[in-house]
Design a protein around this motif. Structure first.
Motif, PDB file in Angstrom:
ATOM      1  N   GLU A 126     -18.869  62.793  -1.809  1.00  0.00           N
ATOM      2  CA  GLU A 126     -18.837  61.196  -2.699  1.00  0.00           C
ATOM      3  C   GLU A 126     -19.696  60.506  -2.569  1.00  0.00           C
ATOM      4  O   GLU A 126     -20.247  60.725  -1.408  1.00  0.00           O
ATOM      5  CB  GLU A 126     -17.597  60.244  -2.617  1.00  0.00           C
ATOM      6  N   LEU A 153     -25.020  65.582  -8.347  1.00  0.00           N
ATOM      7  CA  LEU A 153     -26.143  64.877  -7.806  1.00  0.00           C
ATOM      8  C   LEU A 153     -25.939  65.391  -7.416  1.00  0.00           C
ATOM      9  O   LEU A 153     -26.502  66.065  -6.042  1.00  0.00           O
ATOM     10  CB  LEU A 153     -25.118  63.473  -7.177  1.00  0.00           C
ATOM     11  N   ASP A 197     -25.793  56.948  -4.494  1.00  0.00           N
ATOM     12  CA  ASP A 197     -24.706  56.391  -5.679  1.00  0.00           C
ATOM     13  C   ASP A 197     -25.811  56.501  -7.017  1.00  0.00           C
ATOM     14  O   ASP A 197     -26.989  57.187  -7.184  1.00  0.00           O
ATOM     15  CB  ASP A 197     -24.349  55.167  -5.687  1.00  0.00           C
ATOM     16  N   GLN A 199     -24.369  59.057 -11.632  1.00  0.00           N
ATOM     17  CA  GLN A 199     -24.070  58.941 -12.145  1.00  0.00           C
ATOM     18  C   GLN A 199     -24.456  60.356 -13.278  1.00  0.00           C
ATOM     19  O   GLN A 199     -25.280  60.414 -13.410  1.00  0.00           O
ATOM     20  CB  GLN A 199     -23.526  58.363 -13.394  1.00  0.00           C
ATOM     21  N   GLY A 204     -19.931  63.582 -12.974  1.00  0.00           N
ATOM     22  CA  GLY A 204     -20.026  61.937 -12.669  1.00  0.00           C
ATOM     23  C   GLY A 204     -20.506  61.650 -11.555  1.00  0.00           C
ATOM     24  O   GLY A 204     -21.573  62.101 -11.233  1.00  0.00           O
ATOM     25  N   ALA A 205     -20.459  61.083 -10.422  1.00  0.00           N
ATOM     26  CA  ALA A 205     -20.345  59.590  -8.759  1.00  0.00           C
ATOM     27  C   ALA A 205     -19.656  61.019  -8.150  1.00  0.00           C
ATOM     28  O   ALA A 205     -19.530  60.566  -7.313  1.00  0.00           O
ATOM     29  CB  ALA A 205     -20.023  58.434  -8.892  1.00  0.00           C
TER      30      ALA A 205
END
Length: 216
Positions: A126, A153, A197, A199, A204-205
């Motif tokens: 995350e 990411l 951070d 998206q 998603g994240a």
């Protein structure tokens, strides 16, 4: 994409040497991203992601699970591979064929033609999660490489040397990039800076990292 970026991408070198026995394959898994990410929910349904605890008692910021014949685990007892998930006492889920195929092809592209992974450690990052510099020492066959696949990411991968001291290389990894290290570089230190951070449509994240090993 700007014209300048397009030109830079056109002439980008897909295979980037990092050290003897270590390479970065830019975009090698990009055409398999959807299939690789799509296999994760079934694995997590059998062996859920969890934040493992290192021997000193610190809980890792990265959530982990495994698939294959053995899974890497850590707790107060130390670092090791286990054939059963310690949380369920059941075997880890089997490695999906798309995982095996990608790992074998990536290893071959890096010069490791006989790689047959029996374990895949799956890391879920995350934003803010990181991985400190470390060596992969617990595998049963240290002559085989590590194949590390980035999904989701972007992240900054740190690739050092045989000793912790010294400044590691800082590699910007995008989804679909694959890093392979073995031979003279097999026991080099490596890690991941805190993930920023963001998206993305498929994840998603989140960032996922699949690390294939010959554990047993």
């Amino acid at each position: 994409m700007t014209r300048t970026a397009a030109i830079a991408d056109l002439f980008a070198e897909p295979l980037v040497p990092l050290a003897p026995g270590a390479v970065l394959l830019r975009g090698f898994a990009r055409d398999r991203e959807r299939a690789l990410i799509g296999a994760l929910p079934a694995i997590a349904a059998v062996a859920p992601f969890r934040h493992m605890v290192v021997p000193m008692g610190h809980k890792m910021s990265v959530a982990m699970t495994n698939c294959g014949d053995a899974g890497w685990v850590t707790d107060r007892k130390g670092y090791r591979y286990a054939k059963a998930d310690p949380e369920t006492d059941k075997p880890w889920p089997p490695m999906p064929p798309v995982f095996v195929d990608l790992a074998v092809r990536a290893a071959a592209a890096a010069g490791y033609a006989d790689f047959a992974p029996d374990s895949c450690l799956i890391n879920r990052y995350e934003p803010g999660a990181k991985m400190g510099l470390h060596k992969d020492l617990n595998e049963g066959d240290l002559t085989k490489p590590i194949v590390s696949v980035s999904l989701g990411l972007p992240a900054t991968f740190l690739f050092g040397g045989a000793e912790r001291k010294g400044k590691p290389q800082r590699l910007a990894l995008e989804s679909g990039d694959v890093v392979i290290w073995g031979g003279p570089s097999r026991l080099f230190f490596h890690g991941v800076d805190p993930v920023e951070d963001g998206q993305l449509p498929l994840t998603g994240a989140l960032r996922y990292n699949l690390t294939f090993r010959k554990a047993l």
